[in-house]
Design a protein around this motif. Structure first.
Motif, PDB file in Angstrom:
ATOM      1  N   LEU A 275       0.486  -1.180   0.434  1.00  0.00           N
ATOM      2  CA  LEU A 275      -0.038  -0.268  -0.062  1.00  0.00           C
ATOM      3  C   LEU A 275       0.733   0.898   0.554  1.00  0.00           C
ATOM      4  O   LEU A 275       1.213   2.598  -0.992  1.00  0.00           O
ATOM      5  N   GLY A 276       1.151   1.258   1.065  1.00  0.00           N
ATOM      6  CA  GLY A 276       2.897   2.762   1.180  1.00  0.00           C
ATOM      7  C   GLY A 276       3.342   2.801  -0.560  1.00  0.00           C
ATOM      8  O   GLY A 276       3.175   3.712  -0.943  1.00  0.00           O
ATOM      9  N   MET A 277       3.856   1.452  -0.936  1.00  0.00           N
ATOM     10  CA  MET A 277       4.999   1.853  -2.028  1.00  0.00           C
ATOM     11  C   MET A 277       3.622   1.874  -3.685  1.00  0.00           C
ATOM     12  O   MET A 277       4.382   3.092  -4.103  1.00  0.00           O
ATOM     13  N   ARG A 278       2.915   1.407  -3.118  1.00  0.00           N
ATOM     14  CA  ARG A 278       1.888   2.110  -4.042  1.00  0.00           C
ATOM     15  C   ARG A 278       1.814   4.106  -4.603  1.00  0.00           C
ATOM     16  O   ARG A 278       1.869   4.600  -5.500  1.00  0.00           O
ATOM     17  N   LYS A 279       1.655   4.935  -3.502  1.00  0.00           N
ATOM     18  CA  LYS A 279       1.677   5.612  -3.141  1.00  0.00           C
ATOM     19  C   LYS A 279       2.675   6.719  -3.476  1.00  0.00           C
ATOM     20  O   LYS A 279       3.068   7.472  -4.496  1.00  0.00           O
ATOM     21  N   LEU A 280       3.683   6.084  -2.881  1.00  0.00           N
ATOM     22  CA  LEU A 280       5.510   6.429  -3.821  1.00  0.00           C
ATOM     23  C   LEU A 280       5.621   6.287  -4.953  1.00  0.00           C
ATOM     24  O   LEU A 280       6.180   7.509  -5.924  1.00  0.00           O
ATOM     25  N   PHE A 281       4.994   5.504  -5.356  1.00  0.00           N
ATOM     26  CA  PHE A 281       5.019   4.715  -7.441  1.00  0.00           C
ATOM     27  C   PHE A 281       4.226   5.616  -8.183  1.00  0.00           C
ATOM     28  O   PHE A 281       3.710   5.322  -8.933  1.00  0.00           O
ATOM     29  N   GLN A 282       3.102   6.300  -7.170  1.00  0.00           N
ATOM     30  CA  GLN A 282       2.244   6.337  -7.970  1.00  0.00           C
ATOM     31  C   GLN A 282       1.110   6.349  -8.798  1.00  0.00           C
ATOM     32  O   GLN A 282       0.946   6.378 -10.091  1.00  0.00           O
ATOM     33  N   THR A 283       0.933   4.849  -8.266  1.00  0.00           N
ATOM     34  CA  THR A 283       0.333   3.911  -8.961  1.00  0.00           C
ATOM     35  C   THR A 283      -0.594   2.636  -8.513  1.00  0.00           C
ATOM     36  O   THR A 283      -0.311   3.053  -6.949  1.00  0.00           O
ATOM     37  N   ARG A 284      -0.920   2.246  -8.854  1.00  0.00           N
ATOM     38  CA  ARG A 284      -2.423   0.934  -8.367  1.00  0.00           C
ATOM     39  C   ARG A 284      -2.480  -0.184  -8.466  1.00  0.00           C
ATOM     40  O   ARG A 284      -3.094  -1.389  -8.452  1.00  0.00           O
ATOM     41  N   ARG A 285      -1.147   0.185  -9.361  1.00  0.00           N
ATOM     42  CA  ARG A 285      -0.621  -1.634  -9.657  1.00  0.00           C
ATOM     43  C   ARG A 285       0.076  -2.245  -8.883  1.00  0.00           C
ATOM     44  O   ARG A 285       0.984  -1.501  -7.642  1.00  0.00           O
ATOM     45  N   PRO A 286       0.472  -3.467  -7.923  1.00  0.00           N
ATOM     46  CA  PRO A 286       0.883  -3.807  -7.331  1.00  0.00           C
ATOM     47  C   PRO A 286       2.180  -3.537  -7.632  1.00  0.00           C
ATOM     48  O   PRO A 286       3.343  -3.571  -8.738  1.00  0.00           O
TER      49      PRO A 286
END
Lengths: 357, 357
Positions: free
Chosen positions: A45-56
């Motif tokens: 969840l946190g990494m999706r925010k950093l990558f600005q993505t909805r993908r895992p």
């Protein structure tokens, strides 16, 4: 817990905040245990925010170079265009050659970014099935205009794009879907402010479909398998647990700071160095104006000055900054203002450097 | 510093001693700094003793699976014989298939070791250019007689041998040169008693010569490049520094204990479990007598008992042991008595398990 004034300013590995270091003291857990799966879910969840993505988000125990190799091996069919403007651009090219792919290098003078019109002229060149690009080239401090470059590539049929965003994810906006980038990757020991040992990526469906047809992807660095683990939220290989515990805490800290505030902090540090250079003029910013990375700055010393000498003098006084490897003139010094670096500490570093220039 | 009584008995990751954990709190250093090179030199000396070799020891930031892949990719030309008697033997075969190699599996019933006379019958089979073998199969607790097996392979022309010694290096004698093994590899989170994140190997000159001819070795998992780094005592990729700091301290602790004493400690724990099983008879040792690993034991429960149930019950009371994945009958439980595990703590675990069997 506040950290002591920072004296370690390498552009990776970077200083790690005491709270994040302390998180590594958690006892080991089984990597198939409920605790390990919950950890993965939180981190995803946190990494999706950093990558600005909805993908895992793919998580691998290796340096970012490992995922660069995974992307090349899993996604390049025959030939790849590698944009080379420094050490990490060249690294993509070398990995591809060593994976027995045909490599076409698009050389950009060091310190400069690839501009869209130069890329446009390459589009009539020999056909390739993949393009590699480095968002912020840590060896020069120059940042490519990735969005504009990838827009040019979008009309090309069946060309996948692989972006090294090692010094940008968590330090500056990235936008895998908006860019149309098939793979965007980073490592733990740069803008994320963690110890080395982990690498992360987002991977597009188009890339995964193509990768599924490649017969020699292996297992450990297979982006298809790594992505399946990300989707399933499991660990097929034993991951570097201390770094995961550290990341878990760091993601909380990043959420507390706020991503916009974090980006602004890095931008302000880039501007601080720019203003500082303008104020004394004893050295020059190596990267072109308007194409400078927010999290790393390369400075070119005056003729006759030795970068190694400056770094050595600072080191003797307890301050760490870096030279760069591809600098035969020995005139480039680099400062990583990444991770949890604070502007007030950077100001102190610059004051310390100034009389040594 | 003494550690609290151990309640974490997974066969990897394993419990890490407090002194070793504390070592991970050291601040980051540049991986090309004199401190990082000195760290590598110290670790190399210590690791040579554990591997019982005069050769420099390859260190990679990945799990042992990463170095299994590196060995397959760098050293197998066309076809490989994979001895499969459990999860990790099968893993070699899968990696090789995914590296587009022809794989011939030599299946050994689970819980048994490959005996030399069975291997001898395979030597008239289809020619292969490499053989993979698992020293102690962590999924079954069975240990192969590697010295005798590799002696049979020695007369074969141009066949390299790759040995997974993940649960044996640092827990039991290994002898790469005496065995004539071309690659012997291990990971950090098993017998070494460290957190996961690092893998280690010794590589023979013969293997390196052959590998140099393979055109698609890549860079991150290229055993030639990794070995060159080991020879030069440098880090070409950013390594997992916390685990290296931990290893540095752990090697001192191992030297203090003495390698013979360390091996004897693990042997005594294997014997303790054997005697314990003989004393109550409520479960059976899964591996054949005389072929049992010193650092990991698999137990087969009585018919009708559930391994998952036993593990779950213990877990609820704060004790961690493991089932195994390739056990459709749900009757195998596994105990890792690796790393810094103490016989007195193991005795307590066995007392706790006994009424649950």
């Amino acid at each position: 817990m506040t950290s002591p004034p920072q004296r370690f300013w390498m552009p990776g590995p970077v200083a790690v905040h005491p709270e994040v270091m302390a998180a590594m003291q958690q006892p080991m857990i089984g990597h198939r245990s409920p605790a390990a799966l919950a950890l993965r879910a939180r981190i995803d969840l946190g990494m999706r925010k950093l990558f600005q993505t909805r993908r895992p988000v793919v998580i691998a125990t290796c340096s970012a170079t490992g995922l660069m190799e995974a992307a090349i091996r899993s996604g390049v069919r025959d030939s790849v265009l590698c944009v080379v403007s420094g050490v990490f651009g060249e690294r993509f090219a070398r990995i591809a050659e060593r994976c027995d792919k045909e490599v076409i290098r698009l050389h950009v003078p060091r310190g400069e970014a690839l501009e869209p019109d130069l890329l446009a002229t390459m589009l009539d060149g020999p056909p390739v099935d993949a393009v590699t690009l480095v968002h912020a080239e840590t060896s020069t401090g120059a940042q490519q205009p990735v969005a504009e470059l990838l827009r040019l590539l979008r009309p090309l049929h069946d060309v996948v794009t692989i972006v090294d965003a090692v010094s940008t994810v968590a330090a500056a906006p990235v936008d895998p879907a908006g860019w149309g980038a098939d793979v965007v990757l980073t490592g733990s020991q740069k803008a994320l402010g963690l110890p080395p040992g982990l690498a992360f990526a987002t991977v597009s469906d188009r890339f995964l479909e193509r990768a599924a047809e490649q017969q020699d992807r292996g297992l450990y660095l297979d982006l298809v398998a790594l992505h399946e683990d990300a989707v399933a939220g499991r660990w097929s290989q034993t991951p570097a647990l201390p770094q995961l515990f550290a990341l878990d805490v760091q993601l909380e800290r990043i959420a507390l700071e706020g991503l916009d505030a974090r980006w602004a902090r890095h931008r302000s540090m880039r501007e601080m160095v720019e203003n500082w250079v303008a104020s004394h003029g004893r050295c020059a910013l190596f990267a072109t104006a308007g194409r400078r990375a927010d999290a790393v700055t390369a400075l070119r010393l005056a003729p006759g000055r030795s970068a190694a000498g400056v770094v050595h003098t600072l080191d003797a006084e307890g301050w760490q900054i870096a030279t760069t490897r591809d600098d035969p003139e020995d005139r480039i010094i680099r400062i990583g203002h990444m991770g949890d670096a604070r502007p007030e500490d950077l100001a102190e570093l610059l004051m310390t450097i100034e009389p040594r220039l």
